[in-house]
Design a protein around this motif. Structure first.
Motif, PDB file in Angstrom:
ATOM      1  N   VAL A 237      20.173  52.370  51.540  1.00 21.30           N
ATOM      2  CA  VAL A 237      19.970  52.121  53.105  1.00 21.30           C
ATOM      3  C   VAL A 237      19.381  53.712  53.394  1.00 21.30           C
ATOM      4  N   VAL A 238      20.123  54.742  53.073  1.00 21.61           N
ATOM      5  CA  VAL A 238      19.571  56.098  53.404  1.00 21.61           C
ATOM      6  C   VAL A 238      18.363  56.356  53.005  1.00 21.61           C
TER       7      VAL A 238
ATOM      8  N   LYS B   3      15.897  54.409  51.494  1.00 20.81           N
ATOM      9  CA  LYS B   3      14.639  53.396  52.150  1.00 20.81           C
ATOM     10  C   LYS B   3      14.531  53.119  53.647  1.00 20.81           C
ATOM     11  N   ARG B   4      15.591  53.733  54.466  1.00 19.85           N
ATOM     12  CA  ARG B   4      15.379  53.118  55.928  1.00 19.85           C
ATOM     13  C   ARG B   4      14.336  53.316  56.598  1.00 19.85           C
ATOM     14  N   LYS B   5      13.363  54.341  56.302  1.00 23.76           N
ATOM     15  CA  LYS B   5      12.110  54.701  57.076  1.00 23.76           C
ATOM     16  C   LYS B   5      10.848  53.763  56.306  1.00 23.76           C
TER      17      LYS B   5
ATOM     18  N   TRP C 233      13.879  46.728  58.300  1.00 20.43           N
ATOM     19  CA  TRP C 233      15.385  46.974  58.094  1.00 20.43           C
ATOM     20  C   TRP C 233      15.721  45.789  57.713  1.00 20.43           C
TER      21      TRP C 233
ATOM     22  N   LEU D 114      15.837  45.538  53.996  1.00 22.51           N
ATOM     23  CA  LEU D 114      16.647  46.481  53.640  1.00 22.51           C
ATOM     24  C   LEU D 114      18.089  46.279  53.648  1.00 22.51           C
ATOM     25  N   ILE D 115      18.308  45.604  54.499  1.00 26.50           N
ATOM     26  CA  ILE D 115      19.870  45.256  54.889  1.00 26.50           C
ATOM     27  C   ILE D 115      20.216  44.092  54.044  1.00 26.50           C
TER      28      ILE D 115
ATOM     29  N   GLN E 281      21.931  44.404  50.862  1.00 25.25           N
ATOM     30  CA  GLN E 281      23.234  45.054  51.305  1.00 25.25           C
ATOM     31  C   GLN E 281      24.286  44.169  51.719  1.00 25.25           C
TER      32      GLN E 281
END
Lengths: 237, 241
Positions: free
Chosen positions: B86-87, B89-91, B95, B98-99, B102
């Protein structure tokens, strides 16, 4: 049973005439429908009905892959037909379960659990066929298709486990029993979890993935048929 | 300090996750051959897992102890890798994409936690009962089997059944309930299930009184998995288009 024998014949001749695969599929779907009407329930209990369903599911799920695999269709077609023939033969020699369902099996959770499990098995079978072709032809597009088949199969398989857990909790007060069938289900789930994670690393791409998809289907077959035939379990199949 | 860095590096690695999965796969695989060969495994589902494990020789339970150990490492690895992903690839990633993996990881952790709770604090009691039987289910609560109704079809198979039960608190009726197929009775956090039925010589049922404190967590885990996998697949399809 005549419809199933005819579907076997159509699959057999589909080795030479591709469109006969669809004839076999239609006959098999007609057979499953007639079994459902005859029994008054979803015909998905016992080896005979579940293998028939698996065979037709493999053919149905192969259709979108056939559209994409224009140039590599020959080997894929042969692989799918051989699987369909093998499972139809197995269905023909397996005993039918014609008894009424025990009350505890007459629930949406059970039916969904079984349907999802066999749909996922069908996708794992397709991934194994694609893996086999990859080993012969080394085409990277096959690797991507194999991954998609496994990803969707894994998703359906996990949903099947969740639905099975809900059903077991309502029926027997527990969502997990330590029996050989559940343990092998866990093994299968762990194997494909490993497959999906391993694919994220370059080292595993290509041939290792192809081998893994074939090994995965061997585990599917043992989880489905081997455990049911050789070990005592809460599942008949 | 170097040791701590190595530990963090170990848990932050996808390679660790892969080999831990191989290890647990191997342990389960071994267990699949130990389990059917040993009589002791017949009682494994009759009590909470940890209670059963400590009562059995290590010679037949090593693969389960090993699996618990590997799953503990996998839990830490999952948390570390999810946070890092998350940290990092957050940019660069949408989202939702990305999420979603997780969410799937969290659902796995929820289900593991559910199993841990049940293995630790679960409760199971099995008994054959007939009509009229009184059972003490807690210090003050009692359960009585009022009526067992089993319907048979023309071939003699059980076509339906229901069991009427009544709960008492200090001798006073609290409520009445009916247990049916796939419809247990719930009282004071206890599940009352009928696991088997006997028609002859008298109508009797095998009753299970159980508590699975992890069941709700497992359900939450299951729902989260469905959410996560749906988002993931929809996004993968959209990206490939």
């Amino acid at each position: 049973m005549l419809l199933l024998i005819l579907s076997f014949g159509a699959y057999l001749f589909a080795l030479w005439k591709r469109p006969l695969l669809y004839v076999g599929l239609i006959l098999q779907i007609a057979y499953i429908t007639s079994r459902g009407i005859e029994l008054g329930r979803l015909p998905l209990v016992g080896a005979h009905d579940t293998i028939t369903f698996l065979s037709s599911s493999i053919v149905v799920f192969s259709i979108p892959f056939r559209i994409v695999l224009k140039k590599k269709l020959s080997r894929f077609h042969r692989g799918i037909v051989i699987l369909a023939i093998s499972f139809t033969v197995f269905a023909l020699i397996s005993k039918q379960y014609n008894m009424p369902l025990p009350p505890v099996l007459r629930t949406f959770w059970f039916e969904t659990h079984v349907v999802l499990a066999f749909l996922s098995y069908a996708l794992f079978a397709i991934a194994a066929v694609l893996g086999y072709i990859y080993l012969r032809e080394q085409d990277s597009s096959l690797d991507g298709m194999q991954y998609r088949a496994v990803l969707i199969g894994y998703c359906l398989f996990t949903l099947s486990m969740i639905f099975g857990g809900i059903w077991a909790y309502l029926a027997w007060g527990t969502y997990w029993l330590w029996t050989p069938k559940e343990l092998w289900t866990g093994i299968l789930w762990l194997f494909y979890s490993f497959y999906l994670h391993a694919r994220l690393r370059q080292w595993w791409m290509g041939k290792p993935m192809a081998f893994l998809s074939m090994l995965g289907f061997a585990i599917v077959l043992f989880t489905y048929l081997g455990v049911s035939l050789l070990m005592k379990s809460s599942h008949s199949f | 300090m170097i040791f701590l860095k190595n530990v963090i590096r170990f848990f932050l690695s996808l390679r660790t996750a892969i080999w831990l999965l191989v290890l647990i796969f191997a342990l389960f695989f071994a267990g699949a051959f130990v389990m059917p060969a040993k009589e002791e495994y017949r009682s494994i589902s009759l009590m909470p897992l940890f209670k059963w494990l400590v009562s059995q020789p290590i010679g037949i339970t090593w693969w389960l102890w090993g699996s618990i150990g590997v799953l503990s490492l996998l839990t830490i690895n999952t948390i570390f890798c999810s946070i890092e992903s998350v940290v990092k690839k957050r940019k660069v990633t949408h989202w939702l994409l990305l999420i979603s993996p997780q969410i799937i990881h969290i659902s796995f952790l929820f289900i593991l936690f559910a199993h841990l709770l049940d293995a630790w604090g679960g409760f199971k009691y099995l008994t054959f009962v007939r009509e009229g039987t009184l059972l003490r289910i807690t210090e003050d609560n009692t359960l009585q089997i009022k009526d067992i109704n089993i319907s048979l079809d023309t071939s003699g198979y059980i076509s339906d059944w229901k069991v009427d039960v009544e709960y008492f608190l200090n001798g006073e009726t609290v409520r009445k309930d009916i247990i049916r197929p796939n419809k247990p009775s719930v009282e004071n956090g206890l599940n009352i299930n009928v696991k088997d039925l006997r028609v002859f010589p008298h109508e009797a049922v095998l009753l299970q009184i159980s508590r699975e404190p992890g069941a709700v967590w497992a359900l939450v885990g299951g729902i989260l998995f469905m959410v996560g996998i749906t988002i993931l697949i929809l996004f993968k399809i959209r990206i490939e288009r």
